[in-house]
Design a protein around this motif. Structure first.
Motif, PDB file in Angstrom:
ATOM      1  N   MET A   1       0.838  -1.164   0.000  1.00 11.43           N
ATOM      2  CA  MET A   1       0.000   0.000   0.000  1.00 11.43           C
ATOM      3  C   MET A   1       0.894   1.242   0.000  1.00 11.43           C
ATOM      4  SD  MET A   1      -3.148   1.041   2.362  1.00 11.43           S
ATOM      5  CE  MET A   1      -4.205   0.409   1.090  1.00 11.43           C
ATOM      6  N   HIS A   2       0.491   2.207  -0.765  1.00 11.57           N
ATOM      7  CA  HIS A   2       1.270   3.438  -0.929  1.00 11.57           C
ATOM      8  C   HIS A   2       0.515   4.596  -0.279  1.00 11.57           C
ATOM      9  CE1 HIS A   2       3.849   6.317  -2.980  1.00 11.57           C
ATOM     10  NE2 HIS A   2       2.753   6.998  -3.230  1.00 11.57           N
ATOM     11  N   ARG A   3       1.198   5.383   0.541  1.00 16.00           N
ATOM     12  CA  ARG A   3       0.595   6.552   1.176  1.00 16.00           C
ATOM     13  C   ARG A   3       1.497   7.764   0.980  1.00 16.00           C
ATOM     14  NH1 ARG A   3      -3.955   6.041   4.970  1.00 16.00           N
ATOM     15  NH2 ARG A   3      -4.832   4.091   4.281  1.00 16.00           N
ATOM     16  N   SER A   4       0.880   8.918   0.761  1.00 12.88           N
ATOM     17  CA  SER A   4       1.615  10.178   0.621  1.00 12.88           C
ATOM     18  C   SER A   4       1.269  11.091   1.789  1.00 12.88           C
ATOM     19  CB  SER A   4       1.241  10.886  -0.679  1.00 12.88           C
ATOM     20  OG  SER A   4       1.661  10.131  -1.782  1.00 12.88           O
ATOM     21  N   TYR A   5       2.295  11.772   2.297  1.00 13.09           N
ATOM     22  CA  TYR A   5       2.127  12.661   3.444  1.00 13.09           C
ATOM     23  C   TYR A   5       2.778  14.002   3.169  1.00 13.09           C
ATOM     24  CZ  TYR A   5       0.783   8.390   5.728  1.00 13.09           C
ATOM     25  OH  TYR A   5       0.134   7.229   6.037  1.00 13.09           O
ATOM     26  N   ARG A   6       2.144  15.058   3.628  1.00 17.01           N
ATOM     27  CA  ARG A   6       2.742  16.390   3.613  1.00 17.01           C
ATOM     28  C   ARG A   6       3.679  16.457   4.803  1.00 17.01           C
ATOM     29  NH1 ARG A   6       2.046  19.104  -0.980  1.00 17.01           N
ATOM     30  NH2 ARG A   6      -0.102  19.074  -1.650  1.00 17.01           N
ATOM     31  N   VAL A   7       4.844  17.054   4.586  1.00 20.17           N
ATOM     32  CA  VAL A   7       5.841  17.185   5.647  1.00 20.17           C
ATOM     33  C   VAL A   7       5.996  18.665   5.955  1.00 20.17           C
ATOM     34  CG1 VAL A   7       8.219  16.698   6.316  1.00 20.17           C
ATOM     35  CG2 VAL A   7       7.025  15.137   4.767  1.00 20.17           C
ATOM     36  N   TYR A   8       5.910  19.010   7.230  1.00 21.40           N
ATOM     37  CA  TYR A   8       6.045  20.399   7.661  1.00 21.40           C
ATOM     38  C   TYR A   8       7.237  20.531   8.601  1.00 21.40           C
ATOM     39  CZ  TYR A   8       1.320  20.740   5.865  1.00 21.40           C
ATOM     40  OH  TYR A   8       0.228  20.697   5.054  1.00 21.40           O
ATOM     41  N   SER A   9       7.990  21.593   8.434  1.00 14.56           N
ATOM     42  CA  SER A   9       9.110  21.957   9.318  1.00 14.56           C
ATOM     43  C   SER A   9      10.269  20.967   9.287  1.00 14.56           C
ATOM     44  CB  SER A   9       8.634  22.136  10.754  1.00 14.56           C
ATOM     45  OG  SER A   9       7.643  23.125  10.823  1.00 14.56           O
ATOM     46  N   THR A  31       9.442   0.970   1.204  1.00 22.66           N
ATOM     47  CA  THR A  31      10.254   2.078   0.697  1.00 22.66           C
ATOM     48  C   THR A  31       9.779   3.400   1.290  1.00 22.66           C
ATOM     49  OG1 THR A  31       8.845   2.466  -1.227  1.00 22.66           O
ATOM     50  CG2 THR A  31      10.710   0.965  -1.538  1.00 22.66           C
ATOM     51  N   VAL A  32      10.704   4.361   1.361  1.00 20.62           N
ATOM     52  CA  VAL A  32      10.411   5.723   1.815  1.00 20.62           C
ATOM     53  C   VAL A  32      11.119   6.679   0.874  1.00 20.62           C
ATOM     54  CG1 VAL A  32      10.637   7.391   3.691  1.00 20.62           C
ATOM     55  CG2 VAL A  32      10.287   4.979   4.213  1.00 20.62           C
ATOM     56  N   LYS A  33      10.385   7.643   0.335  1.00 23.27           N
ATOM     57  CA  LYS A  33      10.977   8.631  -0.568  1.00 23.27           C
ATOM     58  C   LYS A  33      10.459  10.023  -0.226  1.00 23.27           C
ATOM     59  CE  LYS A  33      11.406   5.394  -4.349  1.00 23.27           C
ATOM     60  NZ  LYS A  33      10.998   5.034  -5.689  1.00 23.27           N
ATOM     61  N   PHE A  34      11.373  10.997  -0.243  1.00 20.77           N
ATOM     62  CA  PHE A  34      11.009  12.395  -0.058  1.00 20.77           C
ATOM     63  C   PHE A  34      11.017  13.101  -1.406  1.00 20.77           C
ATOM     64  CE2 PHE A  34      12.263  11.549   4.288  1.00 20.77           C
ATOM     65  CZ  PHE A  34      11.417  12.348   5.019  1.00 20.77           C
ATOM     66  N   SER A  35      10.183  14.112  -1.537  1.00 24.18           N
ATOM     67  CA  SER A  35      10.208  14.937  -2.746  1.00 24.18           C
ATOM     68  C   SER A  35      11.455  15.825  -2.710  1.00 24.18           C
ATOM     69  CB  SER A  35       8.944  15.805  -2.823  1.00 24.18           C
ATOM     70  OG  SER A  35       8.905  16.698  -1.727  1.00 24.18           O
ATOM     71  N   GLU A  36      11.784  16.420  -3.833  1.00 21.89           N
ATOM     72  CA  GLU A  36      12.972  17.285  -3.930  1.00 21.89           C
ATOM     73  C   GLU A  36      12.930  18.458  -2.952  1.00 21.89           C
ATOM     74  OE1 GLU A  36      15.878  17.117  -5.728  1.00 21.89           O
ATOM     75  OE2 GLU A  36      15.208  15.071  -6.158  1.00 21.89           O
ATOM     76  N   ASP A  37      11.733  19.018  -2.745  1.00 25.44           N
ATOM     77  CA  ASP A  37      11.619  20.181  -1.860  1.00 25.44           C
ATOM     78  C   ASP A  37      11.366  19.791  -0.393  1.00 25.44           C
ATOM     79  OD1 ASP A  37       9.019  19.291  -1.991  1.00 25.44           O
ATOM     80  OD2 ASP A  37       8.200  21.153  -2.818  1.00 25.44           O
ATOM     81  N   ASN A  42       6.586   9.859   0.583  1.00 26.29           N
ATOM     82  CA  ASN A  42       5.814   8.712   0.109  1.00 26.29           C
ATOM     83  C   ASN A  42       6.343   7.460   0.786  1.00 26.29           C
ATOM     84  OD1 ASN A  42       4.211  10.115  -1.899  1.00 26.29           O
ATOM     85  ND2 ASN A  42       6.154  10.390  -2.954  1.00 26.29           N
ATOM     86  N   ILE A  43       5.429   6.709   1.369  1.00 22.98           N
ATOM     87  CA  ILE A  43       5.801   5.477   2.058  1.00 22.98           C
ATOM     88  C   ILE A  43       5.031   4.326   1.435  1.00 22.98           C
ATOM     89  CG2 ILE A  43       5.870   4.239   4.245  1.00 22.98           C
ATOM     90  CD1 ILE A  43       5.846   6.909   5.681  1.00 22.98           C
ATOM     91  N   GLU A  44       5.759   3.296   1.052  1.00 25.84           N
ATOM     92  CA  GLU A  44       5.126   2.063   0.596  1.00 25.84           C
ATOM     93  C   GLU A  44       5.236   1.073   1.748  1.00 25.84           C
ATOM     94  OE1 GLU A  44       5.407  -1.322  -2.865  1.00 25.84           O
ATOM     95  OE2 GLU A  44       6.590   0.509  -3.061  1.00 25.84           O
ATOM     96  N   MET A  45       4.078   0.523   2.162  1.00 28.86           N
ATOM     97  CA  MET A  45       4.049  -0.340   3.334  1.00 28.86           C
ATOM     98  C   MET A  45       3.032  -1.447   3.162  1.00 28.86           C
ATOM     99  SD  MET A  45       2.073   2.282   5.867  1.00 28.86           S
ATOM    100  CE  MET A  45       2.324   3.832   5.033  1.00 28.86           C
ATOM    101  N   GLU A  46       3.105  -2.421   4.049  1.00 29.96           N
ATOM    102  CA  GLU A  46       2.133  -3.504   4.049  1.00 29.96           C
ATOM    103  C   GLU A  46       0.786  -2.950   4.516  1.00 29.96           C
ATOM    104  OE1 GLU A  46       3.601  -6.760   6.392  1.00 29.96           O
ATOM    105  OE2 GLU A  46       5.562  -6.643   5.417  1.00 29.96           O
ATOM    106  N   ALA A  47      -0.285  -3.402   3.888  1.00 32.77           N
ATOM    107  CA  ALA A  47      -1.623  -2.858   4.151  1.00 32.77           C
ATOM    108  C   ALA A  47      -2.062  -3.001   5.602  1.00 32.77           C
ATOM    109  CB  ALA A  47      -2.638  -3.519   3.235  1.00 32.77           C
TER     110      ALA A  47
END
Length: 75
Positions: A1-9, A31-37, A42-47
């Protein structure tokens, strides 16, 4: 399962890499990936492990980069 999160600070890439390294070790995370900024993660994890992974992710982010917050990104 793939989830996207906004990151602050999140202040810099070094802290983002530390967060990424620790999150990949969490049970259920693939997997864990951050955007360039560094404003999206984005986290891919078991459901079946979503809530446990997110609890750990929030704690890890806050510990590494004080004041860092995650919020689920509704698409």
């Amino acid at each position: 399962m793939h989830r996207s999160y906004r990151v602050y600070s999140l202040s810099d890439r070094i802290k983002a890499r530390k967060i990424q390294r620790e999150l990949v070790k969490v049970d259920g995370v693939k997997t864990v990936k951050f955007s360039e900024d560094l404003k999206e993660m984005n986290i891919e994890m078991e459901a079946g492990k979503i809530s446990a992974v997110m609890e750990r992710a929030v704690n890890i982010c806050h510990r590494i980069s004080y004041g860092c917050e995650l919020r689920y990104k509704f698409i």
